[in-house]
Motif scaffolding. Structure first.
Motif, PDB file in Angstrom:
ATOM      1  N   PHE A 114     -27.794 -37.111 -85.332  1.00 43.50           N
ATOM      2  CA  PHE A 114     -28.069 -38.227 -84.444  1.00 43.50           C
ATOM      3  C   PHE A 114     -28.972 -39.281 -85.077  1.00 43.50           C
ATOM      4  CE2 PHE A 114     -25.931 -36.180 -81.056  1.00 43.50           C
ATOM      5  CZ  PHE A 114     -25.783 -37.109 -80.034  1.00 43.50           C
ATOM      6  N   GLY A 115     -29.451 -39.038 -86.281  1.00 41.90           N
ATOM      7  CA  GLY A 115     -30.200 -40.064 -86.985  1.00 41.90           C
ATOM      8  C   GLY A 115     -29.321 -41.136 -87.584  1.00 41.90           C
ATOM      9  N   SER A 116     -28.005 -40.929 -87.548  1.00 46.03           N
ATOM     10  CA  SER A 116     -27.069 -41.913 -88.095  1.00 46.03           C
ATOM     11  C   SER A 116     -26.796 -43.029 -87.086  1.00 46.03           C
ATOM     12  CB  SER A 116     -25.743 -41.243 -88.469  1.00 46.03           C
ATOM     13  OG  SER A 116     -25.938 -40.285 -89.488  1.00 46.03           O
ATOM     14  N   GLU A 117     -26.387 -44.170 -87.600  1.00 51.58           N
ATOM     15  CA  GLU A 117     -26.041 -45.296 -86.731  1.00 51.58           C
ATOM     16  C   GLU A 117     -24.803 -44.972 -85.892  1.00 51.58           C
ATOM     17  OE1 GLU A 117     -26.752 -49.447 -85.578  1.00 51.58           O
ATOM     18  OE2 GLU A 117     -27.926 -47.878 -86.576  1.00 51.58           O
ATOM     19  N   HIS A 118     -23.821 -44.325 -86.516  1.00 53.00           N
ATOM     20  CA  HIS A 118     -22.603 -43.918 -85.820  1.00 53.00           C
ATOM     21  C   HIS A 118     -22.517 -42.403 -85.879  1.00 53.00           C
ATOM     22  CE1 HIS A 118     -17.901 -44.113 -85.459  1.00 53.00           C
ATOM     23  NE2 HIS A 118     -18.479 -43.495 -84.446  1.00 53.00           N
ATOM     24  N   VAL A 119     -22.746 -41.748 -84.756  1.00 53.80           N
ATOM     25  CA  VAL A 119     -22.733 -40.291 -84.674  1.00 53.80           C
ATOM     26  C   VAL A 119     -21.322 -39.833 -84.340  1.00 53.80           C
ATOM     27  CG1 VAL A 119     -23.716 -38.261 -83.552  1.00 53.80           C
ATOM     28  CG2 VAL A 119     -25.118 -40.326 -83.858  1.00 53.80           C
ATOM     29  N   ALA A 150     -26.171 -46.504 -82.491  1.00 55.63           N
ATOM     30  CA  ALA A 150     -25.386 -47.564 -81.861  1.00 55.63           C
ATOM     31  C   ALA A 150     -24.127 -47.008 -81.203  1.00 55.63           C
ATOM     32  CB  ALA A 150     -25.010 -48.617 -82.902  1.00 55.63           C
ATOM     33  N   LYS A 151     -23.602 -45.899 -81.760  1.00 59.49           N
ATOM     34  CA  LYS A 151     -22.337 -45.371 -81.261  1.00 59.49           C
ATOM     35  C   LYS A 151     -22.319 -43.855 -81.389  1.00 59.49           C
ATOM     36  CE  LYS A 151     -17.346 -46.190 -81.700  1.00 59.49           C
ATOM     37  NZ  LYS A 151     -16.289 -46.934 -82.426  1.00 59.49           N
ATOM     38  N   ARG A 206     -24.941 -44.396 -72.199  1.00 60.52           N
ATOM     39  CA  ARG A 206     -24.305 -45.710 -72.131  1.00 60.52           C
ATOM     40  C   ARG A 206     -24.998 -46.592 -71.093  1.00 60.52           C
ATOM     41  NH1 ARG A 206     -18.329 -45.313 -70.372  1.00 60.52           N
ATOM     42  NH2 ARG A 206     -18.089 -44.386 -72.454  1.00 60.52           N
ATOM     43  N   SER A 207     -25.198 -46.055 -69.898  1.00 65.60           N
ATOM     44  CA  SER A 207     -25.805 -46.861 -68.832  1.00 65.60           C
ATOM     45  C   SER A 207     -27.307 -47.039 -69.033  1.00 65.60           C
ATOM     46  CB  SER A 207     -25.541 -46.201 -67.472  1.00 65.60           C
ATOM     47  OG  SER A 207     -26.017 -44.863 -67.457  1.00 65.60           O
ATOM     48  N   VAL A 213     -20.631 -44.849 -76.129  1.00 63.35           N
ATOM     49  CA  VAL A 213     -20.388 -43.407 -76.116  1.00 63.35           C
ATOM     50  C   VAL A 213     -18.945 -43.113 -75.734  1.00 63.35           C
ATOM     51  CG1 VAL A 213     -21.026 -41.192 -75.085  1.00 63.35           C
ATOM     52  CG2 VAL A 213     -22.788 -42.920 -75.508  1.00 63.35           C
ATOM     53  N   SER A 214     -18.324 -42.195 -76.466  1.00 62.85           N
ATOM     54  CA  SER A 214     -16.994 -41.700 -76.144  1.00 62.85           C
ATOM     55  C   SER A 214     -17.017 -40.174 -76.206  1.00 62.85           C
ATOM     56  CB  SER A 214     -15.960 -42.243 -77.135  1.00 62.85           C
ATOM     57  OG  SER A 214     -14.706 -41.614 -76.943  1.00 62.85           O
TER      58      SER A 214
END
Length: 304
Positions: A114-119, A150-151, A206-207, A213-214
């Motif tokens: 989770f330290g990455s920009e895109h997980v 971010a994602k 997300r909210s 988030v997907s």
């Protein structure tokens, strides 16, 4: 002349391409094993380490969590600087810790991811209990403002509700219709409840924080004999489901059953770049997961 920077130890270093969290972890691991950082000693702050290595704090946090998973550091998630563990392990190359049960091994690896920009997390499992528990730590980090990817994309493969499972199953044999089998129905309730909690917790990001988030689930037509977690395309965590006989309590009494304790399954970690075999295992695991997701799996609805 290249610009120079001063490290936390007062030494000068030349500017260079930003290091990865694995490179930072390798350097700190070497300092611990060589005695430069002693057992019980506090580490520099994350800000100091980020300045020394010329990286973002998120990269430092990922590196520290890797060392925590190897039992070289403690208190990584606390507000104060991390501490070198009392028994950091013997000198030598590579991570010292062997495989650990899922409950101990998965959480720090998920937190580091989770330290990455895109997980990106892909999981194949029986109920998603371990994944739901492991997600708790990075969620807390996000809520406190220490992390903000971010994602986040999460895909989960679980057994279909309609198949006759290989386990859990009554010792005397499964009921022909899974809908009339109390063991199967208890497993199904667990699968659905854990999946719903996982989806709710992730979608709340997300909210609350505007994170993209997907979360997707698909159903497998077989009982997976192993569990697999793929983290950011760089790491594969693999464990066998070991089946044992135990007694299970149902609404109608108790029954002898064959089942597995997934949270205690020993988790083996493989990283891309750690050697041709490990890299090959990660890449092939990703291809295997993608093939299952895109071919024989079907839509999964987390209801009764």
């Amino acid at each position: 002349m290249e610009p120079e920077h001063v490290t936390v130890n007062g030494r000068k270093r030349s500017q260079r391409p930003q290091r990865s969290h694995r490179e930072v972890a390798d350097e700190l691991r070497a300092r611990i094993r060589s005695g430069v950082l002693r057992p019980g000693q506090r580490m520099p702050t994350q800000a100091q380490l980020a300045d020394e290595f010329g990286v973002e704090r998120g990269t430092v946090r990922q590196a520290l969590r890797v060392l925590q998973s190897e039992r070289l550091l403690t208190n990584v998630s606390k507000g104060s600087p991390a501490t070198v563990a009392p028994a950091p392990g013997t000198p030598g190359a590579g991570p010292p810790a062997g495989p650990l049960p899922t409950t101990a091994a998965l959480a720090p690896r998920i937190a580091a991811a989770f330290g990455s920009e895109h997980v990106r997390i892909d999981a194949l499992c029986l109920t998603s209990v371990s994944l739901t528990l492991a997600i708790g730590e990075p969620l807390r980090e996000i809520h406190t403002g220490r992390l903000k990817p971010a994602k986040v994309d999460v895909r989960v493969l679980l057994p279909s509700r309609d198949i006759r499972l290989a386990f859990p199953v009554p010792v005397q044999g499964a009921v022909a219709d899974p809908r009339e089998d109390p063991v199967h129905q208890d497993w199904l309730a667990m699968r659905n409840a854990q999946g719903q909690v996982l989806r709710h917790n992730l979608l709340s990001l997300r909210s609350a924080y505007g994170i993209d988030v997907s979360v997707s689930f698909r159903a497998l037509p077989f009982t997976p004999p192993v569990k697999l977690y793929l983290l950011n395309g760089e790491e594969a965590l693999f464990a066998y489901y070991t089946v044992a006989r135990r007694r299970h309590e149902t609404d109608d009494g108790s029954v002898e059953m064959y089942d597995t304790e997934g949270t205690r399954s020993v988790l083996f970690a493989f990283e891309r770049g750690a050697g041709p075999r490990e890299t090959g295992f990660v890449d092939e695991s990703r291809r295997w997961f993608d093939a299952l997701w895109e071919t024989i799996s079907t839509e999964l609805v987390l209801t009764g």
